[in-house]
Write an enzyme that holds these catalytic residues in place. Structure first.
Site, PDB file in Angstrom:
ATOM      1  N   GLU A  75       0.816  -1.216   0.000  1.00 27.19           N
ATOM      2  CA  GLU A  75       0.000   0.000   0.000  1.00 27.19           C
ATOM      3  C   GLU A  75       0.852   1.270   0.000  1.00 27.19           C
ATOM      4  O   GLU A  75       0.505   2.286   0.596  1.00 27.19           O
ATOM      5  CB  GLU A  75      -0.972  -0.015   1.189  1.00 27.19           C
ATOM      6  CG  GLU A  75      -1.912  -1.205   1.126  1.00 27.19           C
ATOM      7  CD  GLU A  75      -2.892  -1.273   2.289  1.00 27.19           C
ATOM      8  OE1 GLU A  75      -2.956  -0.312   3.077  1.00 27.19           O
ATOM      9  OE2 GLU A  75      -3.584  -2.293   2.416  1.00 27.19           O
ATOM     10  N   GLU A  93      -3.832  -9.501   1.341  1.00 26.99           N
ATOM     11  CA  GLU A  93      -4.385  -9.334   2.691  1.00 26.99           C
ATOM     12  C   GLU A  93      -5.897  -9.381   2.604  1.00 26.99           C
ATOM     13  O   GLU A  93      -6.495  -8.672   1.796  1.00 26.99           O
ATOM     14  CB  GLU A  93      -4.013  -7.965   3.291  1.00 26.99           C
ATOM     15  CG  GLU A  93      -2.755  -7.875   4.070  1.00 26.99           C
ATOM     16  CD  GLU A  93      -2.660  -6.527   4.805  1.00 26.99           C
ATOM     17  OE1 GLU A  93      -3.695  -5.862   4.977  1.00 26.99           O
ATOM     18  OE2 GLU A  93      -1.552  -6.161   5.175  1.00 26.99           O
TER      19      GLU A  93
END
Length: 535
Positions: A374, A470
């Protein structure tokens, strides 16, 4: 007019707002709520394209609806015969409710559909069918394209014979369009629907702009995916003279094919991977001993997982987790973590992690290297910086023997809201982090459909296979709309994800993290999901 895609009962803030969270300590993760679609930029290789039209009725793309109502009521137009995304116009800011729609398909149906894509001003090459060949090959496949007759543009499906002169990645029959300003275009695509029941769930969404078009995709109750027909190919032979009506794209160099991921990427069973950080489950979050790591990994292996994902190299992650993985027959996804602004050589943490990977170099255990978690969403890297970092990591690790696949992982909005074409070229597979809890309209039992929808969007961005790095659900915390945290809710969500695509996701995380801050959701310490598998 702005277009928004609302998938699997997801409420989208059309103005671009995102829900986020931060996992503290050494690593920061941020999650999201906004979702959308984007088409990948393509390169037209130097091949001959020979078109032959399939006879049959032309399928019109669904027109964008209009509304004259004063109150914020969405409108739709035209009959729905196949489960293509339903376009609905929200004329003014407000909260809109889209009722559920169900369609039953009785026989396999191939149609020309449309994918809404927001593009900036300029010339764009969109759509087409992307294929990778290992030798000179002739590919035959259906493609979606447009035709203009008497000023009316329609979308049609045609069969294309595409001659690939050498190994490489080719995009067959893309469409070039020029737009003077940022706008939403509908790219024709071939869509095949298998028999079954398809449902566009009821959705409640809030928009903050005028004239927002919301597309509500359907989900299938069938276990099998509904994919377009696969291209067929034959080895290259001496070619006869082509027919008179041929189209020859402008020649350009054929890119080299990406490395093919090894057999360990993904899983043939129900489960693939679990995230693992060797931090103690205490308020100070110290490093676990090698013995404690060995015990944890042994438990993960007994549940049926085949792979562990680690984020970084601190806390002796590589030697300790690597030894435990080897002892228990597990594979590894290794990572290079970017936790602050700066992706270049001036970031000492990045340099230390690359050197640690080079020193460890037990590549026989590694199926994938993830550069950045991210990093775009958190503003730690720009697209060009992250592309450069991926290239640098590839080069450095190749010197010590790693030639496996690379990727970076981010939330859907980071992939769709940026021009990531350079990143797509640098990676071998695409990856996303997808947490249904942070979408206020997703019930735990629908978490699997939500995550699958997120993955599908990201795969289209780069035109490459995708994986979820994730996903999970908290066992305690506040309710976020109908997405409530709790032990029963966590179990329901994770079982839903496992049923839908457990062999392509990395579950987050093994144990609770008492060292994190609770966050606005009061949930950040409670993502440990080992108990779902009795660990």
């Amino acid at each position: 007019m702005k277009a928004t895609v609302v998938a699997a009962a997801a409420a989208i803030l059309a103005g671009g707002a995102s829900a986020s969270r931060a996992h503290g300590h050494r690593h920061a993760h941020a999650l999201f709520e906004k979702r959308g679609e984007a088409a990948d930029e393509v390169c037209t290789p130097g091949c001959s394209t020979i078109y032959s039209t399939i006879t049959g009725e032309i399928t019109l793309l669904p027109p964008a609806p209009t509304s004259t109502s004063v109150a914020p009521e969405p409108t739709t137009t035209g009959p729905i015969t196949v489960p293509t995304p339903i376009p609905q116009t929200c004329p003014t800011p407000g909260t809109y409710t889209f009722p559920a729609t169900t369609i039953v398909v009785t026989e396999t149906t191939t149609v020309c559909g449309g994918t809404p894509t927001e593009v900036p001003s300029g010339t764009h090459t969109l759509g087409g069918v992307t294929t990778v060949v290992e030798t000179a090959t002739t590919v035959v496949c259906p493609v979606a394209t447009t035709e203009t007759q008497d000023g009316v543009v329609t979308s049609v499906i045609k069969t294309t014979t595409f001659v690939c002169p050498s190994a490489g990645t080719y995009t067959i029959a893309p469409i070039t369009t020029v737009v003077p300003t940022a706008t939403t275009v509908v790219v024709p695509v071939v869509e095949t629907y298998c028999p079954g029941t398809y449902t566009a769930p009821a959705v409640v969404t809030t928009v903050t702009e005028t004239n927002v078009v919301v597309y509500c995709p359907f989900t299938s109750e069938n276990p099998e995916p509904t994919l377009p027909p696969a291209p067929t190919s034959t080895p290259e032979e001496p070619k006869p003279e082509p027919p008179v009506e041929t189209e020859t794209p402008t020649p350009s160099p054929s890119p080299s094919p990406s490395p093919i991921p090894g057999p360990g990427l993904g899983s043939s069973g129900k489960l693939w991977a679990m995230t693992y950080t060797p931090f103690a489950e205490t308020a100070d979050g110290g490093c676990k001993s090698a013995e404690q790591v060995m015990e944890d990994v042994g438990k993960i292996a007994t549940a049926g997982f085949t792979t562990l994902r680690v984020y970084s190299t601190d806390c002796d992650t590589l030697p300790n987790v690597g030894a435990a993985a080897r002892a228990h027959g597990l594979r590894l996804i290794v990572g290079l973590f970017v936790g602050q602004v700066g992706c270049d050589n001036g970031n000492p943490s990045i340099n230390e992690q690359i050197e640690a990977l080079k020193e460890w170099k037990e590549w026989d255990l590694v199926d994938l290297c993830v550069v950045g978690n991210e990093a775009l969403f958190n503003g730690f890297c720009s697209v060009s910086e992250l592309t450069s970092l991926i290239g640098r990591t590839k080069s450095e690790l190749a010197k010590v023997g790693y030639n496996g696949p690379f990727t970076t992982t981010d939330v859907v909005s980071a992939w769709t809201d940026n021009d990531v074409s350079s990143i797509c070229e640098a990676i071998d597979v695409v990856a996303t982090n997808a947490h249904a809890y942070f979408n206020s309209a997703t019930d735990p039992s629908d978490a699997g459909k939500f995550v699958a929808g997120q993955l599908s969007i990201v795969e289209k961005v780069c035109g490459k296979p995708g994986y979820v790095m994730e996903t999970g659900w908290p066992s305690a915390g506040k309710c976020n709309g109908i997405a409530c945290a709790g032990e029963a809710e966590q179990r329901a969500a994770i079982e839903s994800i496992e049923r839908e695509l457990g062999n392509k996701v990395v579950f987050f995380s093994f144990r609770d993290d008492a060292w994190k801050q609770p966050g606005d959701c009061n949930c950040e310490q409670h993502w440990g999901c080992a108990s779902v598998w009795g660990l």
